[in-house]
Scaffold this active site. Structure first.
Site, short mmCIF file in Angstrom:
data_model
loop_
_atom_site.label_atom_id
_atom_site.label_comp_id
_atom_site.label_asym_id
_atom_site.label_seq_id
_atom_site.Cartn_x
_atom_site.Cartn_y
_atom_site.Cartn_z
CG ASP A 47 -2.05 -1.02 1.09
OD1 ASP A 47 -2.29 -1.50 -0.03
OD2 ASP A 47 -2.68 -1.34 2.12
CD GLU A 120 -3.35 8.48 7.03
OE1 GLU A 120 -2.11 8.45 6.87
OE2 GLU A 120 -4.09 7.53 6.74
CB THR A 160 -9.19 0.16 5.94
OG1 THR A 160 -8.55 0.49 4.70
CG2 THR A 160 -10.69 0.06 5.71
#
Length: 260
Positions: A47, A120, A160
Protein backbone atom coordinates in the site's frame (compact mmCIF):
# COMPACT_ATOMS: atom_id res chain seq x y z
CA UNK A 1 -16.28 -3.06 -16.32
CA UNK A 2 -13.43 -2.74 -18.79
CA UNK A 3 -13.87 -2.69 -22.56
CA UNK A 4 -10.69 -4.53 -23.62
CA UNK A 5 -8.65 -1.36 -23.71
CA UNK A 6 -5.81 -2.24 -21.34
CA UNK A 7 -3.06 -3.46 -23.65
CA UNK A 8 -0.22 -0.98 -23.16
CA UNK A 9 0.93 -1.35 -19.57
CA UNK A 10 3.45 0.59 -17.49
CA UNK A 11 4.92 -1.58 -14.73
CA UNK A 12 6.68 -0.07 -11.71
CA UNK A 13 7.91 -1.85 -8.58
CA UNK A 14 9.10 -1.13 -5.07
CA UNK A 15 12.69 -1.88 -4.05
CA UNK A 16 11.71 -5.11 -2.26
CA UNK A 17 13.50 -8.11 -3.82
CA UNK A 18 10.24 -9.98 -4.42
CA UNK A 19 8.75 -6.93 -6.16
CA UNK A 20 11.80 -6.61 -8.39
CA UNK A 21 11.61 -10.31 -9.27
CA UNK A 22 7.92 -9.92 -10.10
CA UNK A 23 8.71 -6.85 -12.22
CA UNK A 24 11.16 -8.79 -14.37
CA UNK A 25 8.62 -11.59 -14.82
CA UNK A 26 5.72 -9.40 -15.93
CA UNK A 27 7.88 -7.31 -18.26
CA UNK A 28 9.17 -10.50 -19.90
CA UNK A 29 5.57 -11.59 -20.56
CA UNK A 30 3.77 -8.32 -21.31
CA UNK A 31 6.47 -5.81 -22.18
CA UNK A 32 6.62 -2.34 -20.65
CA UNK A 33 5.79 1.15 -21.91
CA UNK A 34 6.30 4.64 -20.55
CA UNK A 35 3.47 5.74 -18.28
CA UNK A 36 2.64 8.63 -20.62
CA UNK A 37 1.80 6.10 -23.35
CA UNK A 38 0.11 3.47 -21.16
CA UNK A 39 -3.51 2.36 -20.85
CA UNK A 40 -2.88 1.60 -17.15
CA UNK A 41 -0.13 1.79 -14.52
CA UNK A 42 0.64 -1.46 -12.69
CA UNK A 43 2.52 -0.88 -9.40
CA UNK A 44 4.02 -3.97 -7.76
CA UNK A 45 4.48 -3.57 -4.00
CA UNK A 46 2.40 -2.77 -0.93
CA UNK A 47 0.00 0.00 0.00
CA UNK A 48 2.85 2.40 0.74
CA UNK A 49 4.23 1.93 -2.77
CA UNK A 50 0.75 2.43 -4.21
CA UNK A 51 0.63 5.85 -2.53
CA UNK A 52 4.12 6.63 -3.85
CA UNK A 53 2.98 5.68 -7.35
CA UNK A 54 -0.10 7.89 -7.17
CA UNK A 55 2.07 10.80 -6.08
CA UNK A 56 4.71 10.18 -8.73
CA UNK A 57 2.23 9.94 -11.60
CA UNK A 58 -0.42 12.31 -10.23
CA UNK A 59 -0.61 14.51 -13.38
CA UNK A 60 -1.32 11.43 -15.52
CA UNK A 61 -3.71 9.88 -13.00
CA UNK A 62 -5.58 13.19 -12.74
CA UNK A 63 -6.17 13.01 -16.49
CA UNK A 64 -7.80 9.60 -16.14
CA UNK A 65 -4.98 7.05 -16.34
CA UNK A 66 -6.16 4.11 -14.17
CA UNK A 67 -3.98 2.29 -11.64
CA UNK A 68 -4.16 -1.48 -11.00
CA UNK A 69 -1.88 -2.52 -8.15
CA UNK A 70 -0.61 -6.08 -7.57
CA UNK A 71 0.50 -7.04 -4.09
CA UNK A 72 4.18 -7.65 -3.51
CA UNK A 73 4.23 -6.05 -0.07
CA UNK A 74 2.74 -6.75 3.34
CA UNK A 75 -0.86 -5.59 3.80
CA UNK A 76 -1.84 -4.80 0.23
CA UNK A 77 -5.30 -3.44 1.02
CA UNK A 78 -5.18 -1.23 -2.07
CA UNK A 79 -3.70 -4.00 -4.22
CA UNK A 80 -4.96 -6.99 -6.16
CA UNK A 81 -3.45 -10.44 -5.81
CA UNK A 82 -0.30 -11.10 -7.81
CA UNK A 83 -0.98 -13.50 -10.68
CA UNK A 84 1.09 -13.31 -13.85
CA UNK A 85 -1.21 -15.22 -16.16
CA UNK A 86 -4.29 -13.63 -17.73
CA UNK A 87 -3.47 -10.07 -16.75
CA UNK A 88 -5.10 -8.52 -19.83
CA UNK A 89 -8.31 -10.44 -19.14
CA UNK A 90 -8.30 -9.42 -15.46
CA UNK A 91 -7.89 -5.79 -16.42
CA UNK A 92 -10.69 -5.98 -18.99
CA UNK A 93 -13.03 -7.44 -16.37
CA UNK A 94 -11.93 -5.18 -13.51
CA UNK A 95 -14.19 -2.78 -11.65
CA UNK A 96 -13.39 0.91 -11.29
CA UNK A 97 -13.32 2.79 -8.01
CA UNK A 98 -13.13 6.58 -8.20
CA UNK A 99 -11.65 8.40 -5.22
CA UNK A 100 -10.84 12.01 -4.31
CA UNK A 101 -7.69 12.93 -2.36
CA UNK A 102 -7.39 15.50 0.39
CA UNK A 103 -5.92 18.93 -0.30
CA UNK A 104 -3.88 20.33 2.58
CA UNK A 105 -2.53 23.83 3.19
CA UNK A 106 -0.27 24.15 6.24
CA UNK A 107 1.24 27.21 7.87
CA UNK A 108 4.54 26.15 9.43
CA UNK A 109 7.57 27.84 10.93
CA UNK A 110 9.27 27.64 7.54
CA UNK A 111 6.32 29.10 5.62
CA UNK A 112 3.27 27.80 3.79
CA UNK A 113 3.21 24.23 2.49
CA UNK A 114 0.58 22.60 0.26
CA UNK A 115 0.29 18.87 -0.30
CA UNK A 116 -2.03 16.05 -1.33
CA UNK A 117 -3.04 13.01 0.73
CA UNK A 118 -4.83 9.89 -0.49
CA UNK A 119 -5.27 8.24 2.92
CA UNK A 120 -5.18 10.88 5.65
CA UNK A 121 -3.71 14.11 6.95
CA UNK A 122 -2.41 13.68 10.50
CA UNK A 123 -1.07 15.97 13.22
CA UNK A 124 1.32 14.57 15.86
CA UNK A 125 2.97 15.95 18.96
CA UNK A 126 6.60 16.65 18.17
CA UNK A 127 7.94 16.37 21.73
CA UNK A 128 7.08 14.78 25.05
CA UNK A 129 4.46 17.47 25.59
CA UNK A 130 0.90 16.56 24.56
CA UNK A 131 -0.43 18.55 21.61
CA UNK A 132 -3.09 21.22 22.21
CA UNK A 133 -5.18 21.63 19.05
CA UNK A 134 -8.27 23.71 18.25
CA UNK A 135 -10.60 22.13 15.69
CA UNK A 136 -12.91 24.13 13.40
CA UNK A 137 -15.27 22.81 10.73
CA UNK A 138 -16.58 25.08 7.96
CA UNK A 139 -15.35 28.15 9.80
CA UNK A 140 -17.01 27.28 13.11
CA UNK A 141 -15.06 26.24 16.19
CA UNK A 142 -16.13 22.76 17.23
CA UNK A 143 -13.51 21.87 19.84
CA UNK A 144 -11.63 24.63 21.64
CA UNK A 145 -8.82 22.45 22.91
CA UNK A 146 -8.07 18.82 22.10
CA UNK A 147 -5.29 17.50 24.36
CA UNK A 148 -3.89 14.42 22.64
CA UNK A 149 -0.96 12.85 20.83
CA UNK A 150 -2.59 14.18 17.68
CA UNK A 151 -5.58 14.09 15.34
CA UNK A 152 -6.26 13.02 11.75
CA UNK A 153 -8.72 13.54 8.91
CA UNK A 154 -9.17 10.44 6.76
CA UNK A 155 -10.74 9.64 3.40
CA UNK A 156 -12.84 6.48 2.92
CA UNK A 157 -9.81 4.84 1.28
CA UNK A 158 -7.63 5.75 4.27
CA UNK A 159 -10.23 4.79 6.85
CA UNK A 160 -8.86 1.24 6.99
CA UNK A 161 -5.26 2.41 7.43
CA UNK A 162 -3.92 4.49 10.34
CA UNK A 163 -7.43 5.73 11.09
CA UNK A 164 -8.54 2.18 11.93
CA UNK A 165 -5.49 1.65 14.14
CA UNK A 166 -6.50 4.77 16.07
CA UNK A 167 -9.98 3.25 16.59
CA UNK A 168 -11.59 5.42 13.94
CA UNK A 169 -14.61 4.23 11.91
CA UNK A 170 -14.39 2.29 8.65
CA UNK A 171 -16.11 4.32 5.91
CA UNK A 172 -17.76 2.68 2.87
CA UNK A 173 -16.51 3.86 -0.51
CA UNK A 174 -18.96 6.24 -2.16
CA UNK A 175 -20.39 7.50 1.13
CA UNK A 176 -18.86 10.99 0.66
CA UNK A 177 -17.84 11.09 4.32
CA UNK A 178 -14.57 11.99 6.06
CA UNK A 179 -13.45 10.61 9.42
CA UNK A 180 -12.09 13.01 12.04
CA UNK A 181 -10.27 10.87 14.60
CA UNK A 182 -8.20 11.78 17.68
CA UNK A 183 -4.93 10.00 18.40
CA UNK A 184 -4.67 8.95 22.07
CA UNK A 185 -6.95 11.71 23.34
CA UNK A 186 -6.46 12.81 26.98
CA UNK A 187 -9.05 15.59 27.05
CA UNK A 188 -11.93 15.49 26.24
CA UNK A 189 -11.37 11.92 27.42
CA UNK A 190 -14.59 10.55 25.96
CA UNK A 191 -14.37 12.26 22.57
CA UNK A 192 -14.01 9.60 19.88
CA UNK A 193 -14.03 11.87 16.84
CA UNK A 194 -16.67 12.74 14.25
CA UNK A 195 -17.96 11.81 10.81
CA UNK A 196 -18.04 14.82 8.49
CA UNK A 197 -19.51 15.57 5.10
CA UNK A 198 -17.15 15.07 2.17
CA UNK A 199 -17.65 18.78 1.45
CA UNK A 200 -16.43 19.86 4.91
CA UNK A 201 -13.48 22.21 5.32
CA UNK A 202 -11.48 21.39 8.44
CA UNK A 203 -8.98 23.63 10.20
CA UNK A 204 -6.55 22.67 12.95
CA UNK A 205 -4.88 25.43 14.98
CA UNK A 206 -1.92 24.45 17.15
CA UNK A 207 -2.14 26.11 20.57
CA UNK A 208 1.21 27.08 22.12
CA UNK A 209 3.30 25.75 19.19
CA UNK A 210 6.62 26.72 20.81
CA UNK A 211 6.14 24.80 24.05
CA UNK A 212 4.04 22.08 22.39
CA UNK A 213 5.36 21.70 18.82
CA UNK A 214 3.34 19.68 16.33
CA UNK A 215 4.22 18.08 12.99
CA UNK A 216 1.85 17.24 10.14
CA UNK A 217 1.85 14.31 7.76
CA UNK A 218 0.09 14.02 4.40
CA UNK A 219 0.26 10.24 3.99
CA UNK A 220 4.05 9.80 4.22
CA UNK A 221 5.10 13.42 3.59
CA UNK A 222 6.06 15.24 6.82
CA UNK A 223 6.08 18.91 7.81
CA UNK A 224 7.67 20.09 11.06
CA UNK A 225 6.60 22.90 13.40
CA UNK A 226 3.09 23.40 12.09
CA UNK A 227 1.08 26.40 13.30
CA UNK A 228 -2.22 25.73 11.51
CA UNK A 229 -3.54 23.51 8.76
CA UNK A 230 -6.59 23.61 6.49
CA UNK A 231 -7.91 20.47 4.78
CA UNK A 232 -10.66 19.72 2.31
CA UNK A 233 -11.40 17.09 -0.27
CA UNK A 234 -10.04 17.92 -3.72
CA UNK A 235 -13.24 17.27 -5.62
CA UNK A 236 -11.72 18.44 -8.89
CA UNK A 237 -9.27 15.53 -8.80
CA UNK A 238 -10.66 12.06 -9.48
CA UNK A 239 -8.37 9.03 -9.29
CA UNK A 240 -9.38 5.71 -10.85
CA UNK A 241 -8.27 2.51 -9.12
CA UNK A 242 -8.92 -0.89 -10.75
CA UNK A 243 -9.82 -4.01 -8.77
CA UNK A 244 -10.53 -7.58 -9.75
CA UNK A 245 -14.20 -8.33 -10.25
CA UNK A 246 -15.88 -9.47 -7.00
CA UNK A 247 -12.95 -8.05 -4.99
CA UNK A 248 -13.43 -4.28 -5.32
CA UNK A 249 -12.37 -1.77 -2.71
CA UNK A 250 -15.95 -1.36 -1.49
CA UNK A 251 -16.11 -5.12 -0.81
CA UNK A 252 -12.77 -5.04 1.02
CA UNK A 253 -14.01 -2.22 3.24
CA UNK A 254 -17.23 -4.09 3.97
CA UNK A 255 -15.24 -7.19 4.93
CA UNK A 256 -13.06 -5.09 7.25
CA UNK A 257 -16.13 -3.99 9.19
CA UNK A 258 -16.91 -7.62 10.02
CA UNK A 259 -13.34 -8.65 10.79
CA UNK A 260 -12.81 -10.27 14.19
Amino acid sequence: MGQETYRKLAFVASARPEAQTALAAVIAKYGNVDAAEADAIIPLGGDGFMLETLRRYLPLVQRGLPVYGMNQGTVGFLMNGFVIEGLHERLDQSTQTEVHPLKMTAQAAGGQVTDTAFNEVSLFRQSQQAAHIKISVDGRERLGKLIADGVMLSTPVGSTAYNLSAHGPVIPIGSDILALTPISAFRPRRWRGALLSGHAKVRFDVLDPVKRPVSASADNSDIRDVRSIEIEQDRETTLTLLFDEQHGLDEKILQEQFAT
